[in-house]
Design a protein around this motif. Sequence first.
Motif, PDB file in Angstrom:
ATOM      1  N   LEU A 115     -19.935  34.032 -67.070  1.00 23.87           N
ATOM      2  CA  LEU A 115     -19.028  33.550 -65.898  1.00 23.87           C
ATOM      3  C   LEU A 115     -19.425  31.995 -65.627  1.00 23.87           C
ATOM      4  CD1 LEU A 115     -18.704  36.453 -63.521  1.00 23.87           C
ATOM      5  CD2 LEU A 115     -17.048  35.742 -65.140  1.00 23.87           C
ATOM      6  N   GLY A 116     -18.490  31.275 -65.594  1.00 22.91           N
ATOM      7  CA  GLY A 116     -18.490  30.119 -65.248  1.00 22.91           C
ATOM      8  C   GLY A 116     -19.488  29.947 -64.071  1.00 22.91           C
ATOM      9  N   LEU A 117     -19.979  28.914 -63.789  1.00 25.19           N
ATOM     10  CA  LEU A 117     -20.725  28.339 -62.658  1.00 25.19           C
ATOM     11  C   LEU A 117     -20.174  28.248 -61.152  1.00 25.19           C
ATOM     12  CD1 LEU A 117     -23.220  25.413 -64.330  1.00 25.19           C
ATOM     13  CD2 LEU A 117     -23.542  27.926 -63.898  1.00 25.19           C
ATOM     14  N   GLU A 118     -18.728  28.172 -61.448  1.00 28.47           N
ATOM     15  CA  GLU A 118     -18.021  28.290 -60.232  1.00 28.47           C
ATOM     16  C   GLU A 118     -18.014  29.502 -59.537  1.00 28.47           C
ATOM     17  OE1 GLU A 118     -15.022  28.858 -63.744  1.00 28.47           O
ATOM     18  OE2 GLU A 118     -16.920  27.574 -63.356  1.00 28.47           O
ATOM     19  N   ARG A 119     -18.512  30.496 -60.093  1.00 28.70           N
ATOM     20  CA  ARG A 119     -18.632  31.865 -59.546  1.00 28.70           C
ATOM     21  C   ARG A 119     -19.510  31.797 -58.431  1.00 28.70           C
ATOM     22  NH1 ARG A 119     -22.933  35.607 -61.126  1.00 28.70           N
ATOM     23  NH2 ARG A 119     -24.786  34.463 -62.081  1.00 28.70           N
ATOM     24  N   TRP A 120     -20.370  30.750 -58.255  1.00 24.54           N
ATOM     25  CA  TRP A 120     -21.380  30.576 -57.251  1.00 24.54           C
ATOM     26  C   TRP A 120     -20.502  30.781 -55.670  1.00 24.54           C
ATOM     27  CZ3 TRP A 120     -25.993  32.941 -57.631  1.00 24.54           C
ATOM     28  CH2 TRP A 120     -26.439  33.012 -58.680  1.00 24.54           C
ATOM     29  N   LEU A 121     -19.349  29.560 -56.197  1.00 22.87           N
ATOM     30  CA  LEU A 121     -18.766  29.180 -54.809  1.00 22.87           C
ATOM     31  C   LEU A 121     -17.927  30.434 -54.246  1.00 22.87           C
ATOM     32  CD1 LEU A 121     -17.390  25.578 -55.580  1.00 22.87           C
ATOM     33  CD2 LEU A 121     -19.102  26.075 -53.907  1.00 22.87           C
ATOM     34  N   GLN A 122     -17.802  31.371 -54.919  1.00 20.99           N
ATOM     35  CA  GLN A 122     -17.055  32.728 -54.401  1.00 20.99           C
ATOM     36  C   GLN A 122     -17.984  33.409 -53.821  1.00 20.99           C
ATOM     37  OE1 GLN A 122     -14.990  34.284 -57.782  1.00 20.99           O
ATOM     38  NE2 GLN A 122     -13.223  32.753 -57.511  1.00 20.99           N
ATOM     39  N   LYS A 123     -19.200  33.324 -53.728  1.00 23.25           N
ATOM     40  CA  LYS A 123     -20.112  33.928 -53.027  1.00 23.25           C
ATOM     41  C   LYS A 123     -20.456  33.475 -51.642  1.00 23.25           C
ATOM     42  CE  LYS A 123     -21.950  36.258 -57.298  1.00 23.25           C
ATOM     43  NZ  LYS A 123     -23.203  36.629 -57.760  1.00 23.25           N
ATOM     44  N   VAL A 124     -19.949  32.354 -51.269  1.00 17.28           N
ATOM     45  CA  VAL A 124     -20.205  31.435 -50.193  1.00 17.28           C
ATOM     46  C   VAL A 124     -19.642  32.426 -48.931  1.00 17.28           C
ATOM     47  CG1 VAL A 124     -20.195  29.494 -48.592  1.00 17.28           C
ATOM     48  CG2 VAL A 124     -20.514  29.670 -51.238  1.00 17.28           C
ATOM     49  N   ASN A 125     -20.435  32.615 -47.965  1.00 22.42           N
ATOM     50  CA  ASN A 125     -19.758  33.100 -46.889  1.00 22.42           C
ATOM     51  C   ASN A 125     -19.186  31.963 -45.828  1.00 22.42           C
ATOM     52  OD1 ASN A 125     -20.548  35.884 -47.216  1.00 22.42           O
ATOM     53  ND2 ASN A 125     -22.652  35.470 -46.635  1.00 22.42           N
ATOM     54  N   TYR A 126     -17.834  31.798 -45.798  1.00 26.19           N
ATOM     55  CA  TYR A 126     -17.233  30.510 -45.136  1.00 26.19           C
ATOM     56  C   TYR A 126     -16.220  31.154 -44.404  1.00 26.19           C
ATOM     57  CZ  TYR A 126     -15.476  26.164 -44.842  1.00 26.19           C
ATOM     58  OH  TYR A 126     -14.606  24.818 -44.470  1.00 26.19           O
ATOM     59  N   SER A 127     -16.062  30.813 -43.176  1.00 23.51           N
ATOM     60  CA  SER A 127     -15.053  30.839 -42.298  1.00 23.51           C
ATOM     61  C   SER A 127     -14.921  29.720 -41.217  1.00 23.51           C
ATOM     62  CB  SER A 127     -15.169  32.450 -41.546  1.00 23.51           C
ATOM     63  OG  SER A 127     -13.991  32.492 -40.590  1.00 23.51           O
ATOM     64  N   THR A 128     -14.038  29.104 -40.957  1.00 23.25           N
ATOM     65  CA  THR A 128     -13.880  28.165 -40.137  1.00 23.25           C
ATOM     66  C   THR A 128     -12.154  27.944 -39.837  1.00 23.25           C
ATOM     67  OG1 THR A 128     -14.389  25.705 -39.524  1.00 23.25           O
ATOM     68  CG2 THR A 128     -13.792  26.218 -41.773  1.00 23.25           C
ATOM     69  N   ARG A 129     -11.999  27.478 -38.617  1.00 26.56           N
ATOM     70  CA  ARG A 129     -10.796  26.986 -38.043  1.00 26.56           C
ATOM     71  C   ARG A 129     -10.476  25.622 -38.687  1.00 26.56           C
ATOM     72  NH1 ARG A 129     -10.182  29.036 -31.946  1.00 26.56           N
ATOM     73  NH2 ARG A 129     -10.731  31.184 -32.503  1.00 26.56           N
ATOM     74  N   VAL A 130      -9.186  25.373 -39.284  1.00 26.11           N
ATOM     75  CA  VAL A 130      -8.868  24.206 -39.989  1.00 26.11           C
ATOM     76  C   VAL A 130      -7.581  23.640 -39.329  1.00 26.11           C
ATOM     77  CG1 VAL A 130      -7.825  23.479 -42.164  1.00 26.11           C
ATOM     78  CG2 VAL A 130      -9.455  25.307 -42.189  1.00 26.11           C
ATOM     79  N   TRP A 131      -7.907  22.512 -38.536  1.00 25.43           N
ATOM     80  CA  TRP A 131      -6.952  21.939 -37.912  1.00 25.43           C
ATOM     81  C   TRP A 131      -6.751  20.375 -38.403  1.00 25.43           C
ATOM     82  CZ3 TRP A 131      -4.647  25.358 -34.961  1.00 25.43           C
ATOM     83  CH2 TRP A 131      -5.489  26.431 -34.469  1.00 25.43           C
ATOM     84  N   GLN A 132      -5.580  20.317 -38.995  1.00 24.96           N
ATOM     85  CA  GLN A 132      -5.513  18.845 -39.418  1.00 24.96           C
ATOM     86  C   GLN A 132      -6.521  18.292 -40.397  1.00 24.96           C
ATOM     87  OE1 GLN A 132      -4.602  16.580 -35.838  1.00 24.96           O
ATOM     88  NE2 GLN A 132      -2.557  17.239 -35.772  1.00 24.96           N
ATOM     89  N   GLN A 133      -7.067  19.125 -41.291  1.00 24.43           N
ATOM     90  CA  GLN A 133      -7.873  18.782 -42.342  1.00 24.43           C
ATOM     91  C   GLN A 133      -7.261  18.537 -43.654  1.00 24.43           C
ATOM     92  OE1 GLN A 133     -11.365  21.423 -41.542  1.00 24.43           O
ATOM     93  NE2 GLN A 133     -12.240  19.708 -40.899  1.00 24.43           N
ATOM     94  N   THR A 134      -7.663  17.703 -44.679  1.00 27.77           N
ATOM     95  CA  THR A 134      -7.208  17.507 -45.830  1.00 27.77           C
ATOM     96  C   THR A 134      -7.828  18.538 -46.687  1.00 27.77           C
ATOM     97  OG1 THR A 134      -8.538  16.069 -46.575  1.00 27.77           O
ATOM     98  CG2 THR A 134      -6.606  15.256 -45.582  1.00 27.77           C
ATOM     99  N   PRO A 135      -7.292  19.001 -47.854  1.00 28.59           N
ATOM    100  CA  PRO A 135      -7.914  19.767 -48.806  1.00 28.59           C
ATOM    101  C   PRO A 135      -9.305  19.221 -49.137  1.00 28.59           C
ATOM    102  CG  PRO A 135      -5.706  19.878 -49.387  1.00 28.59           C
ATOM    103  CD  PRO A 135      -6.151  18.924 -48.280  1.00 28.59           C
ATOM    104  N   LYS A 136      -9.416  18.012 -49.210  1.00 28.62           N
ATOM    105  CA  LYS A 136     -10.730  17.394 -49.558  1.00 28.62           C
ATOM    106  C   LYS A 136     -11.673  17.510 -48.533  1.00 28.62           C
ATOM    107  CE  LYS A 136     -12.621  12.966 -51.256  1.00 28.62           C
ATOM    108  NZ  LYS A 136     -12.338  11.552 -51.596  1.00 28.62           N
TER     109      LYS A 136
END
Length: 160
Positions: A115-136
Amino acid sequence: MVNSEWTFTVTHYDKDDSWDDTDISDDAFPRMFTDTGGGKVNAAKIRIIAQGGQYIQGDPEVNSKPQIKHNDRIRIVATDGTTNPDNTYNKVFDVIKLTPIKSKGEGVMLDVELLGLERWLQKVNYSTRVWQQTPKEIFADLVKVYGDQVAIATDTPTIN
């Protein structure tokens, strides 16, 4: 014009030996690999000739080839025979599954699922509110959270 002069270079990186690299192209045959987008993880499968337990067992007195283990890395470079660099596939994968095979027709082989190394980013526990933020900005925050988790975890790659 269709060009079918594909060449493959397969390199093994040993996690337990400071990521020491070994070219295993002569024994390895890529069976499937992907170059996906849209949030999907790249995947690959290779089959390795493992006569005498090469790549399967780690005894250096018996085997001259490195043992491939879970979470080692494999790089696949595939070129279609043209000089155009855009026609080169070059990806690094984590070893996630090893299956030794013994058959009368093929002898001893090792199937390796990757599996590609990008699989590690799918294991991150991440939750936040997004107000007027760019994808970057959101991705930069995700990488920061991932970096904080990497500091306390093992076997996870760092993102620069």
